[in-house]
Design a protein around this motif. Structure first.
Motif, PDB file in Angstrom:
ATOM      1  N   ASP A   1       8.989  65.586  85.724  1.00 29.88           N
ATOM      2  CA  ASP A   1      10.417  64.832  85.590  1.00 29.88           C
ATOM      3  C   ASP A   1      10.835  65.313  84.308  1.00 29.88           C
ATOM      4  OD1 ASP A   1      12.013  62.866  84.478  1.00 29.88           O
ATOM      5  OD2 ASP A   1      11.176  61.990  86.094  1.00 29.88           O
ATOM      6  N   ASP A   2      11.702  65.206  84.143  1.00 29.78           N
ATOM      7  CA  ASP A   2      12.362  66.220  82.777  1.00 29.78           C
ATOM      8  C   ASP A   2      12.054  64.496  81.583  1.00 29.78           C
ATOM      9  OD1 ASP A   2      13.172  68.361  84.006  1.00 29.78           O
ATOM     10  OD2 ASP A   2      15.057  67.423  83.773  1.00 29.78           O
ATOM     11  N   GLY A   3      12.252  63.893  81.894  1.00 31.83           N
ATOM     12  CA  GLY A   3      12.161  62.075  81.070  1.00 31.83           C
ATOM     13  C   GLY A   3      10.503  62.381  80.572  1.00 31.83           C
ATOM     14  N   ASN A   4       9.593  63.097  81.401  1.00 33.74           N
ATOM     15  CA  ASN A   4       8.316  62.681  80.505  1.00 33.74           C
ATOM     16  C   ASN A   4       7.244  63.336  79.169  1.00 33.74           C
ATOM     17  OD1 ASN A   4       7.852  62.048  83.293  1.00 33.74           O
ATOM     18  ND2 ASN A   4       6.065  63.427  84.118  1.00 33.74           N
ATOM     19  N   ALA A   5       7.014  62.503  78.713  1.00 34.92           N
ATOM     20  CA  ALA A   5       6.965  63.023  77.228  1.00 34.92           C
ATOM     21  C   ALA A   5       5.342  63.490  77.410  1.00 34.92           C
ATOM     22  CB  ALA A   5       6.984  62.685  76.044  1.00 34.92           C
ATOM     23  N   ILE A   6       4.486  63.807  76.654  1.00 32.34           N
ATOM     24  CA  ILE A   6       3.054  63.716  76.303  1.00 32.34           C
ATOM     25  C   ILE A   6       2.922  63.116  74.666  1.00 32.34           C
ATOM     26  CG2 ILE A   6       2.324  65.647  77.636  1.00 32.34           C
ATOM     27  CD1 ILE A   6       1.974  67.522  75.472  1.00 32.34           C
ATOM     28  N   VAL A   7       1.692  62.443  74.009  1.00 28.53           N
ATOM     29  CA  VAL A   7       1.065  61.890  73.304  1.00 28.53           C
ATOM     30  C   VAL A   7       0.125  62.022  73.421  1.00 28.53           C
ATOM     31  CG1 VAL A   7       0.274  59.369  72.438  1.00 28.53           C
ATOM     32  CG2 VAL A   7       2.672  59.667  73.502  1.00 28.53           C
ATOM     33  N   LEU A   8      -0.262  63.257  71.837  1.00 25.57           N
ATOM     34  CA  LEU A   8      -1.177  63.400  71.479  1.00 25.57           C
ATOM     35  C   LEU A   8      -2.052  62.572  70.516  1.00 25.57           C
ATOM     36  CD1 LEU A   8      -1.174  67.103  70.965  1.00 25.57           C
ATOM     37  CD2 LEU A   8      -1.560  65.507  73.737  1.00 25.57           C
ATOM     38  N   ALA A   9      -3.497  61.745  70.439  1.00 25.14           N
ATOM     39  CA  ALA A   9      -3.770  61.256  69.405  1.00 25.14           C
ATOM     40  C   ALA A   9      -5.066  61.785  68.966  1.00 25.14           C
ATOM     41  CB  ALA A   9      -4.402  60.089  69.938  1.00 25.14           C
ATOM     42  N   ILE A  10      -4.848  62.663  67.520  1.00 29.52           N
ATOM     43  CA  ILE A  10      -5.490  64.212  67.351  1.00 29.52           C
ATOM     44  C   ILE A  10      -6.597  62.984  65.707  1.00 29.52           C
ATOM     45  CG2 ILE A  10      -6.133  66.063  66.300  1.00 29.52           C
ATOM     46  CD1 ILE A  10      -4.302  66.408  68.210  1.00 29.52           C
ATOM     47  N   LYS A  11      -7.702  63.408  65.291  1.00 34.77           N
ATOM     48  CA  LYS A  11      -8.201  63.433  64.367  1.00 34.77           C
ATOM     49  C   LYS A  11      -8.454  64.071  63.811  1.00 34.77           C
ATOM     50  CE  LYS A  11     -12.952  61.510  63.099  1.00 34.77           C
ATOM     51  NZ  LYS A  11     -13.288  60.442  62.949  1.00 34.77           N
ATOM     52  N   LYS A  12      -7.819  63.642  62.378  1.00 35.14           N
ATOM     53  CA  LYS A  12      -7.525  64.936  61.474  1.00 35.14           C
ATOM     54  C   LYS A  12      -8.974  65.605  60.655  1.00 35.14           C
ATOM     55  CE  LYS A  12      -5.130  61.582  59.295  1.00 35.14           C
ATOM     56  NZ  LYS A  12      -4.068  61.015  57.999  1.00 35.14           N
ATOM     57  N   ASN A  13      -9.074  66.454  62.134  1.00 37.38           N
ATOM     58  CA  ASN A  13     -10.377  67.292  61.854  1.00 37.38           C
ATOM     59  C   ASN A  13      -9.977  68.300  62.518  1.00 37.38           C
ATOM     60  OD1 ASN A  13     -11.983  65.500  60.562  1.00 37.38           O
ATOM     61  ND2 ASN A  13     -12.610  65.084  62.579  1.00 37.38           N
TER      62      ASN A  13
ATOM     63  N   GLU B   1      -3.284  74.736  69.085  1.00 37.81           N
ATOM     64  CA  GLU B   1      -3.503  75.728  70.341  1.00 37.81           C
ATOM     65  C   GLU B   1      -2.158  75.232  71.200  1.00 37.81           C
ATOM     66  OE1 GLU B   1      -6.451  76.888  73.233  1.00 37.81           O
ATOM     67  OE2 GLU B   1      -7.275  77.300  71.934  1.00 37.81           O
ATOM     68  N   LEU B   2      -2.544  73.747  72.089  1.00 39.09           N
ATOM     69  CA  LEU B   2      -1.858  73.487  73.083  1.00 39.09           C
ATOM     70  C   LEU B   2      -0.203  73.168  72.678  1.00 39.09           C
ATOM     71  CD1 LEU B   2      -1.262  71.936  75.596  1.00 39.09           C
ATOM     72  CD2 LEU B   2      -2.495  69.604  74.235  1.00 39.09           C
ATOM     73  N   LEU B   3       0.245  73.164  71.771  1.00 39.25           N
ATOM     74  CA  LEU B   3       1.690  73.225  71.689  1.00 39.25           C
ATOM     75  C   LEU B   3       2.332  74.247  71.859  1.00 39.25           C
ATOM     76  CD1 LEU B   3       1.982  70.586  68.573  1.00 39.25           C
ATOM     77  CD2 LEU B   3       3.215  69.941  70.825  1.00 39.25           C
ATOM     78  N   SER B   4       1.311  74.993  71.302  1.00 38.87           N
ATOM     79  CA  SER B   4       1.843  76.480  71.271  1.00 38.87           C
ATOM     80  C   SER B   4       2.123  76.706  72.357  1.00 38.87           C
ATOM     81  CB  SER B   4       0.885  77.840  70.296  1.00 38.87           C
ATOM     82  OG  SER B   4       1.018  77.363  68.767  1.00 38.87           O
ATOM     83  N   TYR B   5       1.026  76.963  73.658  1.00 42.97           N
ATOM     84  CA  TYR B   5       1.518  76.893  75.016  1.00 42.97           C
ATOM     85  C   TYR B   5       2.218  76.063  75.666  1.00 42.97           C
ATOM     86  CZ  TYR B   5      -0.106  76.481  79.939  1.00 42.97           C
ATOM     87  OH  TYR B   5       0.065  76.684  81.030  1.00 42.97           O
ATOM     88  N   LEU B   6       2.806  75.588  75.153  1.00 43.22           N
ATOM     89  CA  LEU B   6       3.702  74.138  75.674  1.00 43.22           C
ATOM     90  C   LEU B   6       4.931  74.695  74.719  1.00 43.22           C
ATOM     91  CD1 LEU B   6       2.752  71.187  74.973  1.00 43.22           C
ATOM     92  CD2 LEU B   6       2.484  72.528  77.504  1.00 43.22           C
ATOM     93  N   HIS B   7       4.825  74.893  74.087  1.00 42.53           N
ATOM     94  CA  HIS B   7       6.198  76.050  73.259  1.00 42.53           C
ATOM     95  C   HIS B   7       6.410  76.667  74.159  1.00 42.53           C
ATOM     96  CE1 HIS B   7       9.470  76.989  70.053  1.00 42.53           C
ATOM     97  NE2 HIS B   7       8.612  78.156  70.103  1.00 42.53           N
ATOM     98  N   HIS B   8       5.785  78.276  74.527  1.00 45.51           N
ATOM     99  CA  HIS B   8       5.974  79.516  74.793  1.00 45.51           C
ATOM    100  C   HIS B   8       6.231  79.423  76.407  1.00 45.51           C
ATOM    101  CE1 HIS B   8       4.779  81.104  71.264  1.00 45.51           C
ATOM    102  NE2 HIS B   8       3.715  80.616  70.998  1.00 45.51           N
ATOM    103  N   ASN B   9       6.111  78.406  77.133  1.00 43.02           N
ATOM    104  CA  ASN B   9       5.984  77.818  78.486  1.00 43.02           C
ATOM    105  C   ASN B   9       7.654  77.487  78.528  1.00 43.02           C
ATOM    106  OD1 ASN B   9       4.347  79.624  79.915  1.00 43.02           O
ATOM    107  ND2 ASN B   9       2.819  78.061  77.964  1.00 43.02           N
ATOM    108  N   ASP B  10       8.210  77.041  77.454  1.00 41.70           N
ATOM    109  CA  ASP B  10       9.517  76.438  77.451  1.00 41.70           C
ATOM    110  C   ASP B  10       9.170  74.706  78.343  1.00 41.70           C
ATOM    111  OD1 ASP B  10      10.706  78.792  76.424  1.00 41.70           O
ATOM    112  OD2 ASP B  10      11.497  79.107  77.976  1.00 41.70           O
ATOM    113  N   LEU B  11       7.839  73.670  77.733  1.00 42.19           N
ATOM    114  CA  LEU B  11       8.094  73.128  78.510  1.00 42.19           C
ATOM    115  C   LEU B  11       8.273  71.668  77.142  1.00 42.19           C
ATOM    116  CD1 LEU B  11       4.338  73.571  80.418  1.00 42.19           C
ATOM    117  CD2 LEU B  11       6.416  73.204  80.498  1.00 42.19           C
ATOM    118  N   LEU B  12       8.346  72.311  75.538  1.00 44.16           N
ATOM    119  CA  LEU B  12       8.636  71.294  74.581  1.00 44.16           C
ATOM    120  C   LEU B  12       9.960  70.347  74.817  1.00 44.16           C
ATOM    121  CD1 LEU B  12       6.550  72.142  71.838  1.00 44.16           C
ATOM    122  CD2 LEU B  12       5.655  70.214  73.161  1.00 44.16           C
ATOM    123  N   GLY B  13      11.299  71.035  75.317  1.00 44.28           N
ATOM    124  CA  GLY B  13      11.943  70.928  75.215  1.00 44.28           C
ATOM    125  C   GLY B  13      13.370  70.928  74.620  1.00 44.28           C
TER     126      GLY B  13
END
Length: 170
Positions: free
Chosen positions: A17-29, A38-50
């Motif tokens: 769905d175009d309205g879907n989003a993801i939330v990443l809760a990441i520890k600062k390590n 790496e995940l964001l790069s993958y999503l960006h290169h596959n035009d999934l970030l919008g």
């Protein structure tokens, strides 16, 4: 390994769905930050970030995010920076993003180099709520309720580990 599994799940979720989003809760390590990048790069290169920017919310942004090794890290190897700061700056600068940090002690952030990718452009002071218990009420208003520290004088305190164990056994 976990991020590879998440790539497929995120891809499926974002394509559903175009309205879907993801939330990443990441520890600062280092490892989680590198994995998130790496995940964001993958999503960006596959035009999934919008078209929407990534919102980076940094809890206690005065702690690990602040570059504690030099005044500025501009992404080049000649500048010094803490590894956590480098990872967060990479995510902040490699993707369209908004960085929102919050802390109870903003002094370090206010003194950051203005060119730093994580330096605040504005600040907002929140009003204390009626249940807030800060240093003034504790040490001034309610000073009479503070328990005075006591000094142990009944017996000599052991100075060596072996003596301490003997005292504990007795």
């Amino acid at each position: 390994r976990t991020w590879s599994h998440l790539k497929a799940l995120c891809r499926k979720h974002l394509l559903a769905d175009d309205g879907n989003a993801i939330v990443l809760a990441i520890k600062k390590n280092l490892a989680p930050l590198a994995g998130a990048r790496e995940l964001l790069s993958y999503l960006h290169h596959n035009d999934l970030l919008g078209d929407q920017p990534i919102l980076i919310i940094d809890d206690e942004c005065d702690h690990a995010s602040v570059n504690s090794l030099s005044e500025l890290w501009d992404g080049t190897p000649r500048m010094k920076a803490s590894e956590i700061h480098k990872q967060i700056v990479r995510i902040r600068t490699e993707f369209t993003s908004v960085f929102w940090g919050y802390t109870g002690t903003p002094q370090a952030n206010c003194l950051m180099a203005s060119d730093d990718a994580l330096a605040p452009h504005s600040a907002h002071v929140l009003e204390s709520h009626r249940h807030y218990l800060g240093p003034w009420p504790v040490f001034v208003t309610h000073k009479s309720r503070i328990v005075d520290p006591c000094v142990v004088t009944d017996f000599p305190l052991p100075s060596k580990g072996v003596d301490a164990i003997k005292v504990l056994k007795d």
